[in-house]
Motif scaffolding. Sequence first.
Motif, PDB file in Angstrom:
ATOM      1  N   LYS A 155      -1.445  -1.694   6.630  1.00 46.75           N
ATOM      2  CA  LYS A 155      -0.283  -1.157   7.343  1.00 46.75           C
ATOM      3  C   LYS A 155       0.794  -2.223   7.477  1.00 46.75           C
ATOM      4  CE  LYS A 155      -2.932   2.210  10.019  1.00 46.75           C
ATOM      5  NZ  LYS A 155      -3.283   2.707  11.374  1.00 46.75           N
ATOM      6  N   VAL A 156       2.047  -1.790   7.346  1.00 46.50           N
ATOM      7  CA  VAL A 156       3.183  -2.687   7.485  1.00 46.50           C
ATOM      8  C   VAL A 156       3.234  -3.239   8.908  1.00 46.50           C
ATOM      9  CG1 VAL A 156       5.707  -2.854   7.413  1.00 46.50           C
ATOM     10  CG2 VAL A 156       4.491  -1.497   5.694  1.00 46.50           C
ATOM     11  N   GLY A 157       3.451  -4.551   9.022  1.00 49.24           N
ATOM     12  CA  GLY A 157       3.557  -5.196  10.326  1.00 49.24           C
ATOM     13  C   GLY A 157       2.258  -5.813  10.804  1.00 49.24           C
ATOM     14  N   GLU A 158       1.126  -5.483  10.150  1.00 47.00           N
ATOM     15  CA  GLU A 158      -0.155  -6.046  10.580  1.00 47.00           C
ATOM     16  C   GLU A 158      -0.431  -7.357   9.856  1.00 47.00           C
ATOM     17  OE1 GLU A 158      -3.394  -3.364  10.314  1.00 47.00           O
ATOM     18  OE2 GLU A 158      -2.696  -2.113  11.977  1.00 47.00           O
ATOM     19  N   THR A 159      -1.211  -8.214  10.516  1.00 44.28           N
ATOM     20  CA  THR A 159      -1.553  -9.530   9.986  1.00 44.28           C
ATOM     21  C   THR A 159      -3.007  -9.535   9.534  1.00 44.28           C
ATOM     22  OG1 THR A 159       0.034 -10.566  11.500  1.00 44.28           O
ATOM     23  CG2 THR A 159      -1.656 -11.991  10.520  1.00 44.28           C
ATOM     24  N   TYR A 160      -3.284 -10.159   8.414  1.00 45.37           N
ATOM     25  CA  TYR A 160      -4.626 -10.187   7.842  1.00 45.37           C
ATOM     26  C   TYR A 160      -4.984 -11.602   7.416  1.00 45.37           C
ATOM     27  CZ  TYR A 160      -3.847  -5.142   7.393  1.00 45.37           C
ATOM     28  OH  TYR A 160      -3.563  -3.820   7.649  1.00 45.37           O
ATOM     29  N   MET A 161      -6.264 -11.923   7.490  1.00 45.96           N
ATOM     30  CA  MET A 161      -6.773 -13.129   6.864  1.00 45.96           C
ATOM     31  C   MET A 161      -7.149 -12.754   5.447  1.00 45.96           C
ATOM     32  SD  MET A 161      -7.652 -16.318   6.891  1.00 45.96           S
ATOM     33  CE  MET A 161      -7.779 -16.836   8.606  1.00 45.96           C
ATOM     34  N   GLY A 162      -6.432 -13.298   4.458  1.00 50.58           N
ATOM     35  CA  GLY A 162      -6.659 -12.927   3.072  1.00 50.58           C
ATOM     36  C   GLY A 162      -7.160 -14.090   2.242  1.00 50.58           C
ATOM     37  N   THR A 163      -7.597 -13.781   1.046  1.00 48.32           N
ATOM     38  CA  THR A 163      -8.094 -14.780   0.110  1.00 48.32           C
ATOM     39  C   THR A 163      -7.213 -14.784  -1.131  1.00 48.32           C
ATOM     40  OG1 THR A 163     -10.360 -14.431   0.877  1.00 48.32           O
ATOM     41  CG2 THR A 163     -10.089 -15.535  -1.239  1.00 48.32           C
ATOM     42  N   VAL A 164      -6.775 -15.979  -1.521  1.00 52.22           N
ATOM     43  CA  VAL A 164      -5.931 -16.105  -2.706  1.00 52.22           C
ATOM     44  C   VAL A 164      -6.772 -15.812  -3.941  1.00 52.22           C
ATOM     45  CG1 VAL A 164      -4.478 -17.651  -4.067  1.00 52.22           C
ATOM     46  CG2 VAL A 164      -4.490 -17.822  -1.563  1.00 52.22           C
ATOM     47  N   THR A 165      -6.307 -14.834  -4.749  1.00 54.79           N
ATOM     48  CA  THR A 165      -7.067 -14.427  -5.934  1.00 54.79           C
ATOM     49  C   THR A 165      -6.415 -14.866  -7.238  1.00 54.79           C
ATOM     50  OG1 THR A 165      -5.904 -12.292  -5.912  1.00 54.79           O
ATOM     51  CG2 THR A 165      -8.030 -12.416  -4.750  1.00 54.79           C
ATOM     52  N   ARG A 166      -5.063 -14.919  -7.253  1.00 57.29           N
ATOM     53  CA  ARG A 166      -4.366 -15.327  -8.475  1.00 57.29           C
ATOM     54  C   ARG A 166      -3.112 -16.106  -8.113  1.00 57.29           C
ATOM     55  NH1 ARG A 166      -2.706 -10.207 -11.479  1.00 57.29           N
ATOM     56  NH2 ARG A 166      -2.743  -9.266  -9.398  1.00 57.29           N
TER      57      ARG A 166
END
Length: 739
Positions: free
Chosen positions: A628-639
């Motif tokens: 969803k727009v506006g939400e923050t996530y902990m992500g993993t760099v894939t490329r």
Amino acid sequence: MPESVSLEIGGRQLTIETGELAKQANGSALVRYGDQNVVLAAVTASDKPREGIDFFPLTCDFEEKMYAAGKIPGGYIKREGRPSEHGILSARQIDRPIRPLFPDGFRNDVQIVTTVLSIDPELDADVLAVCAAGAALALSDIPFEKNVAAVRVGRDEDGNFICNPTLPQYETGGMEVVVAGTSDAVMMVEGGGKEISEDDFLGAVEFAHGEIKKIVTAINKLAKKAGKEKREFPLLVVDPVLRAWVETNFKDDVSKAMRIVDKTERKEAFAKLTRAEALDRLGDGDPDLAAIVSDPKRPDFDKIIKTMEEDELRVMVVDEKTRPDGRKPDEIRPIWCKVHYVPRVHGSGVFTRGQTQVFTAATLGSISDEQRLDGIMAIPNKRYMHYYNFPPYSVGETRPMRAPGRREIGHGVLAERSLVPVLPPEDEFPYTLRLISEVLESNGSSSMASVCGSTLALMDAGVPLRKHVAGIAMGLILRGKKHTVLSDIQGLEDALGEMDFKVAGTVDGITAIQMDIKVQGITIEIMREALAQAKTGRLFIIEKLKETIAEPRAELSSFAPRMIVMTIDPEKIKDVIGPGGKIINKIIADTGVKIDIENDGRVFIASPDGAGAEKAKKMVEALTRDVKVGETYMGTVTRLMNFGAFVAVLPGKEGLVHISQLAPNRVERVEDVVKIGDEIMVKVVEIDSQGRINLSRKAVLAGADPNADYTVSGRNGAPRERTGGGGGGGAGAGRRRRE
């Protein structure tokens, strides 16, 4: 020549035919009902009676053929094998109303085979099989005293009785009662409902009997047109001289034995009334009588003794108003109960009533543990199962322990039906429930004791039953035109009496009922009296159950699985399962849970402990969560690309962090800030019309120290402070790389 009769029953045409099929049987009939139901019945009898027996050798079979529903049996074996539970219960429903209508003393083997040739999966053919069997007997040359038929009764949405309802109508009306009878009286009743009143039940029986009379009239009409002349079959008739001698010489023995209170002592007293004892008393006085008594092929002596026992019981109960164990007609035996009798099972209860004792154990499982049924009926899977075991030691006997017989299966289903109306719905209590009742002692009413034991075990397990359910077995003793109804019958009263009327229910109504009789029908007035007396007894027993456990336990057993139910978008089921089940199997392996997913998106997670279930729930949520727009996530760099970094924010969902959005300050090269595998906090700033996700790390870092080093240095993606002072040195000065 083929002959037939037709009439309307329950809004559908019922046609009974004969003369085309199974013509080598003693009698056969084909019943067609509605557009799809066709049942064939064929009856045969042996030419000679079976010697040395004191019972009527009747066999009834209900053959369910999968072709009748246009199906092929599932599993490796594609041929129909042993009968299903539904087939066994249907065969019992044929036997019970028909057996009392054969002449007393008839000892020829009789076999009734009913075969379902075609079926509407939502319309049970069991009552049609009773009608077909009754018609085949009427058309045959086998002696049969009164023609019989059966119907099923339900209710519509307005509460009106309907004949032969469909499976969905069972739930709508909250009632399903099978009634069999002749044109004069009711022979058998079986069924249940959602706490139906005694008046409603009697109304259903009266309504059913009206429909039964129509069918019997049609059978009579067909029998006159195409029936065979009845043959003369030899009947077992005891020698009148021997009868007079036994009644004179054993009268006091039978009278004294019948009045012994304890079952075991009474049994021992009757066991002494043997042929050997009779021969001793005869001595050399009458060699003709001695020859009859000593002949193993002639059961005359045993039959006379049994008749004397029946007559003595009638005198005691009807005239003296006392019973073999000293109770009054409406008195219930002493009761004691216990719960949590053994520690490891999820719930347990012991119910003891006189010399009848049942131990019941409850086990909770996941939804996938429910019983899947493969039959000709459109019966849903069962999440509540009750099984009844009757070991030989319960009656002090020795015999081989084999698979459950028809009686055990029937008693188990009766107790099962009794509790279903008070069980919590699946969405409130998402468990499969399996109960086992072990009869430890038996002196009558063990099936109703298993109902009481089930209530105790379920409440001990923490299953939120709405109400307590208790069961009681009623009896009937006839003497001339007088009768007495008995409450809580014991084994002797069941064996020698005229009726076994089992009633189970709550304080507010009946949930299950079963009535079998040994005479040629009883009246509605006697049933009304028995129901009123049964209600009083049922309420008394419920109070005993409440004294033991007033309400279900607040917590489940520590050994019971913990269940979490969640709902996902059905379109995302594939995301949880993964290719070849790869993802769901990984969740199961990582958490130790059991996961069941329904087509409507419901996900059931069962675990031995709550922690594993919660972990699995979070993993499923992550797989099915929408970005969803506006939400923050902990992500993993894939490329990494020249223009930015792609970051996976949720399983299967990645977005682009443009190079301009990697840090608050200018970034020359993407790899100066992040590397593949780095975990960074990002914010969703846009999802374009093509569903592409645009992310920003810069937005997360807004307001951070402009002199900070924004190179990723930890798994949490947090910026690291510069090691040198001042702000010079260019965009890459003073940055540390992640090792």
